[in-house]
Design a protein around this motif. Structure first.
Motif, PDB file in Angstrom:
ATOM      1  N   UNK A 391      25.621  21.634  -2.024  1.00  0.00           N
ATOM      2  CA  UNK A 391      24.357  22.598  -1.920  1.00  0.00           C
ATOM      3  C   UNK A 391      23.436  22.151  -3.344  1.00  0.00           C
ATOM      4  N   UNK A 392      22.094  22.529  -3.153  1.00  0.00           N
ATOM      5  CA  UNK A 392      21.326  22.195  -4.157  1.00  0.00           C
ATOM      6  C   UNK A 392      21.642  23.207  -5.412  1.00  0.00           C
ATOM      7  N   UNK A 393      22.073  24.214  -5.106  1.00  0.00           N
ATOM      8  CA  UNK A 393      22.375  25.289  -6.022  1.00  0.00           C
ATOM      9  C   UNK A 393      23.547  24.824  -6.951  1.00  0.00           C
ATOM     10  N   UNK A 394      24.273  23.974  -6.412  1.00  0.00           N
ATOM     11  CA  UNK A 394      25.237  23.341  -7.090  1.00  0.00           C
ATOM     12  C   UNK A 394      25.120  22.146  -8.382  1.00  0.00           C
ATOM     13  N   UNK A 395      23.689  21.702  -8.214  1.00  0.00           N
ATOM     14  CA  UNK A 395      23.125  20.908  -9.297  1.00  0.00           C
ATOM     15  C   UNK A 395      22.396  21.614 -10.376  1.00  0.00           C
ATOM     16  N   UNK A 396      23.118  21.407 -11.602  1.00  0.00           N
ATOM     17  CA  UNK A 396      22.848  22.286 -12.940  1.00  0.00           C
ATOM     18  C   UNK A 396      22.198  21.069 -13.760  1.00  0.00           C
ATOM     19  N   UNK A 397      21.001  21.297 -13.886  1.00  0.00           N
ATOM     20  CA  UNK A 397      20.402  20.247 -14.955  1.00  0.00           C
ATOM     21  C   UNK A 397      20.274  20.801 -16.052  1.00  0.00           C
ATOM     22  N   UNK A 398      20.762  20.447 -17.328  1.00  0.00           N
ATOM     23  CA  UNK A 398      20.886  20.788 -18.430  1.00  0.00           C
ATOM     24  C   UNK A 398      19.763  20.282 -19.532  1.00  0.00           C
ATOM     25  N   UNK A 399      19.671  20.932 -20.597  1.00  0.00           N
ATOM     26  CA  UNK A 399      18.520  20.560 -21.921  1.00  0.00           C
ATOM     27  C   UNK A 399      19.146  19.276 -22.386  1.00  0.00           C
ATOM     28  N   UNK A 400      20.244  19.038 -22.548  1.00  0.00           N
ATOM     29  CA  UNK A 400      20.941  17.974 -23.335  1.00  0.00           C
ATOM     30  C   UNK A 400      20.892  16.611 -22.329  1.00  0.00           C
ATOM     31  N   UNK A 401      19.997  16.618 -21.484  1.00  0.00           N
ATOM     32  CA  UNK A 401      19.887  15.441 -20.266  1.00  0.00           C
ATOM     33  C   UNK A 401      21.142  15.039 -19.786  1.00  0.00           C
ATOM     34  N   UNK A 402      21.731  16.201 -19.238  1.00  0.00           N
ATOM     35  CA  UNK A 402      23.008  15.881 -18.572  1.00  0.00           C
ATOM     36  C   UNK A 402      22.866  16.776 -17.089  1.00  0.00           C
ATOM     37  N   UNK A 403      23.868  16.275 -16.067  1.00  0.00           N
ATOM     38  CA  UNK A 403      23.883  16.944 -14.921  1.00  0.00           C
ATOM     39  C   UNK A 403      25.332  17.477 -14.626  1.00  0.00           C
ATOM     40  N   UNK A 404      25.351  18.700 -14.201  1.00  0.00           N
ATOM     41  CA  UNK A 404      26.798  19.253 -13.945  1.00  0.00           C
ATOM     42  C   UNK A 404      26.616  19.618 -12.315  1.00  0.00           C
ATOM     43  N   UNK A 405      27.582  18.789 -11.515  1.00  0.00           N
ATOM     44  CA  UNK A 405      27.879  19.044 -10.178  1.00  0.00           C
ATOM     45  C   UNK A 405      29.192  19.263  -9.857  1.00  0.00           C
ATOM     46  N   UNK A 406      29.422  20.519  -9.722  1.00  0.00           N
ATOM     47  CA  UNK A 406      30.929  21.021  -9.332  1.00  0.00           C
ATOM     48  C   UNK A 406      31.969  20.499 -10.611  1.00  0.00           C
ATOM     49  N   UNK A 407      32.617  19.455 -10.461  1.00  0.00           N
ATOM     50  CA  UNK A 407      33.506  19.318 -11.806  1.00  0.00           C
ATOM     51  C   UNK A 407      32.896  17.739 -12.193  1.00  0.00           C
ATOM     52  N   UNK A 408      31.759  17.269 -11.665  1.00  0.00           N
ATOM     53  CA  UNK A 408      31.367  16.192 -12.359  1.00  0.00           C
ATOM     54  C   UNK A 408      30.348  16.462 -13.138  1.00  0.00           C
ATOM     55  N   UNK A 409      30.243  15.444 -14.566  1.00  0.00           N
ATOM     56  CA  UNK A 409      29.251  15.654 -15.709  1.00  0.00           C
ATOM     57  C   UNK A 409      28.851  14.505 -15.829  1.00  0.00           C
ATOM     58  N   UNK A 410      27.477  14.116 -15.580  1.00  0.00           N
ATOM     59  CA  UNK A 410      26.817  12.861 -15.807  1.00  0.00           C
ATOM     60  C   UNK A 410      25.790  13.286 -16.843  1.00  0.00           C
ATOM     61  N   UNK A 411      25.886  12.419 -18.254  1.00  0.00           N
ATOM     62  CA  UNK A 411      25.535  12.766 -19.590  1.00  0.00           C
ATOM     63  C   UNK A 411      24.466  11.622 -19.767  1.00  0.00           C
ATOM     64  N   UNK A 412      23.751  12.011 -20.744  1.00  0.00           N
ATOM     65  CA  UNK A 412      22.657  10.909 -21.247  1.00  0.00           C
ATOM     66  C   UNK A 412      21.819  10.495 -20.048  1.00  0.00           C
ATOM     67  N   UNK A 413      21.168  11.376 -19.402  1.00  0.00           N
ATOM     68  CA  UNK A 413      20.249  10.903 -18.528  1.00  0.00           C
ATOM     69  C   UNK A 413      18.819  10.450 -19.232  1.00  0.00           C
ATOM     70  N   UNK A 414      18.435   9.093 -18.772  1.00  0.00           N
ATOM     71  CA  UNK A 414      17.313   8.612 -19.635  1.00  0.00           C
ATOM     72  C   UNK A 414      16.072   8.867 -18.836  1.00  0.00           C
ATOM     73  N   UNK A 415      15.977   8.490 -17.575  1.00  0.00           N
ATOM     74  CA  UNK A 415      14.625   8.386 -16.721  1.00  0.00           C
ATOM     75  C   UNK A 415      14.879   8.760 -15.479  1.00  0.00           C
ATOM     76  N   UNK A 416      14.032   8.836 -14.562  1.00  0.00           N
ATOM     77  CA  UNK A 416      13.894   8.955 -13.036  1.00  0.00           C
ATOM     78  C   UNK A 416      12.610   8.610 -12.452  1.00  0.00           C
ATOM     79  N   UNK A 417      12.922   8.320 -11.314  1.00  0.00           N
ATOM     80  CA  UNK A 417      11.756   7.751 -10.152  1.00  0.00           C
ATOM     81  C   UNK A 417      11.918   8.258  -8.888  1.00  0.00           C
ATOM     82  N   UNK A 418      11.055   8.506  -8.228  1.00  0.00           N
ATOM     83  CA  UNK A 418      11.029   8.854  -6.857  1.00  0.00           C
ATOM     84  C   UNK A 418      10.420   7.575  -5.786  1.00  0.00           C
ATOM     85  N   UNK A 419      11.356   7.400  -4.725  1.00  0.00           N
ATOM     86  CA  UNK A 419      10.913   6.563  -3.698  1.00  0.00           C
ATOM     87  C   UNK A 419      10.932   7.091  -2.360  1.00  0.00           C
ATOM     88  N   UNK A 420       9.491   6.987  -1.443  1.00  0.00           N
ATOM     89  CA  UNK A 420       9.500   7.573  -0.213  1.00  0.00           C
ATOM     90  C   UNK A 420      10.346   7.000   0.823  1.00  0.00           C
TER      91      UNK A 420
END
Length: 420
Positions: A391-420
């Motif tokens: 669910x989208x509500x499970x995606x928690x974006x943090x100020x320290x450039x990290x993403x928390x999804x359930x038990x998963x933590x992705x740290x040091x997010x640097x950049x992003x981009x969209x593709x149609x």
């Protein structure tokens, strides 16, 4: 009687001949022995006592005793004399290097003075060039410099991080260099450093430095650029170039690549209008480019401009709901990166509030051209599933450039981009 006298005379003659031949043999042996002893005695030593004794006993004790004297102590006496000769010979070369060292010491001050003057001249030249800089840019492989027309006849600075200063650099392997002093402005600066012999590019990045600052003079473009081979690299031939040309003047090593503000400013400068040339890439459809608010331009793992990660871009607030991330994902896929990995976030079509998170395989090779020629989301063989049906509500974006999804933590997010 006559026969007896004749026999006696013959016997006396035979004894006399035998005695003389033995004496001659003894004398010859003694002469050869003395000659050999004299040849071994290089240091002008006096005859040994054994030799003198042998000469005296030659008359007193007969030929056989004399021969035994020469065979015995004379030979052993000669061997004892050879040792100091060899020691002296070994000691002679030890004194020789001292003279050479003295000569080298005498030359060192002049050489060191010349080297010091050369270093001083180079520092003065670099200092003068740095004061003339009218524009600074941050190097990225296969990313051309922007339009340099505003800097014509001026000095620009291009900062190159140490990790790109090696032969494994993608632009170096592709030999992305056109012309020969000057070069086209879209030529790779690392290739140009090697081609001009300003700096030797090795198999691995250099140590003890953060990078280099390369100073180039901007000149007008030419109608043709010749191909030449220099320092093991061949530049490419080119026709008329609508952009500018660059001449490499000098470079300086950097302990730090720059402050955060300087790097951001140089990254933004690299992402402005690209130079117009026949080698320009296919233009991107501007109507399909999504520009999130309050974002800055950086480079992704494919060495292409991307948006720097910021919390407001994913906070899902604002007056326009269509610009919220959850709504953008209805028609686009989100690709965000750490320093080493790229992730794909896509909405599942089977369920309403369900999203799939995957890791992209070989992100360095998947640039805009690749993404434009392949379906998005990417096929299963190009991604590794991480989470699905979230669910989208499970995606928690943090100020320290990290993403928390359930038990998963992705740290040091640097950049992003969209593709149609």
């Amino acid at each position: 009687m006559e026969n007896d006298e004749i026999k006696k005379i013959i016997s006396e003659v035979a004894e006399e001949v035998a005695r003389k031949s033995v004496q001659e043999m003894a004398t010859g042996l003694a002469t050869r022995t003395r000659t050999r002893a004299q040849s071994v005695s290089i240091q002008k030593e006096t005859p040994s006592q054994a030799e003198e004794c042998a000469e005296k006993n030659e008359h007193n004790h007969g030929v056989r005793k004399t021969i035994r004297k020469f065979k015995g102590p004379q030979v052993s006496g000669v061997k004892r004399k050879v040792k100091p000769v060899e020691e002296d010979k070994k000691q002679e070369p030890e004194d020789a290097p001292d003279e050479d060292n003295e000569m080298e010491d005498a030359k060192d001050p002049e050489e060191s003075e010349d080297a010091a003057n050369s270093d001083t001249d180079k520092k003065d030249e670099i200092r003068n060039l740095s004061l003339q800089v009218v524009g600074s840019f941050l190097y990225k492989p296969l990313v051309p410099l922007p339009n340099l027309s505003p800097y014509l006849q001026g000095i620009i600075e291009i900062r190159v991080a140490r990790e790109y200063m090696c032969k494994s650099n993608k632009a170096y392997r592709q030999r992305s260099i056109w012309g020969s002093d000057p070069y086209t402005s879209d030529s790779d600066i690392v290739c140009a450093l090697q081609h001009t012999s300003l700096l030797t590019i090795g198999e691995t990045p250099p140590d003890k430095i953060a990078g280099v600052a390369v100073y180039c003079r901007v000149v007008k473009g030419r109608n043709s650029y010749q191909s030449t081979v220099r320092n093991g690299i061949r530049s490419r031939k080119s026709g008329a170039f609508e952009g500018c040309s660059i001449k490499l003047e000098n470079y300086s090593t950097l302990d730090t690549l720059g402050t955060h503000e300087e790097l951001l400013r140089m990254a933004k400068a690299m992402s402005t209008t690209a130079p117009q040339s026949f080698r320009k890439s296919t233009p991107v459809n501007a109507s399909r480019v999504i520009v999130p608010p309050e974002t800055e331009i950086v480079f992704n793992l494919s060495s292409e401009p991307a948006y720097k990660f910021s919390l407001p871009a994913f906070a899902d607030y604002g007056c326009d709901p269509s610009q919220r991330t959850c709504n953008i994902l209805y028609e686009n896929c989100l690709y965000f990166e750490t320093r080493e990995r790229r992730y794909e976030l896509a909405k599942e079509t089977e369920r309403e509030d369900a999203y799939r998170l995957s890791e992209v395989v070989d992100p360095f090779e998947k640039d805009c051209d690749y993404m434009g020629s392949n379906p998005v989301p990417l096929r299963k063989e190009h991604v590794v599933p991480v989470l699905d049906g979230v669910s989208w509500k499970s995606f928690l974006w943090a100020e320290n450039c990290s993403l928390h999804v359930k038990d998963l933590i992705i740290q040091d997010i640097h950049n992003f981009k969209y593709f149609p």
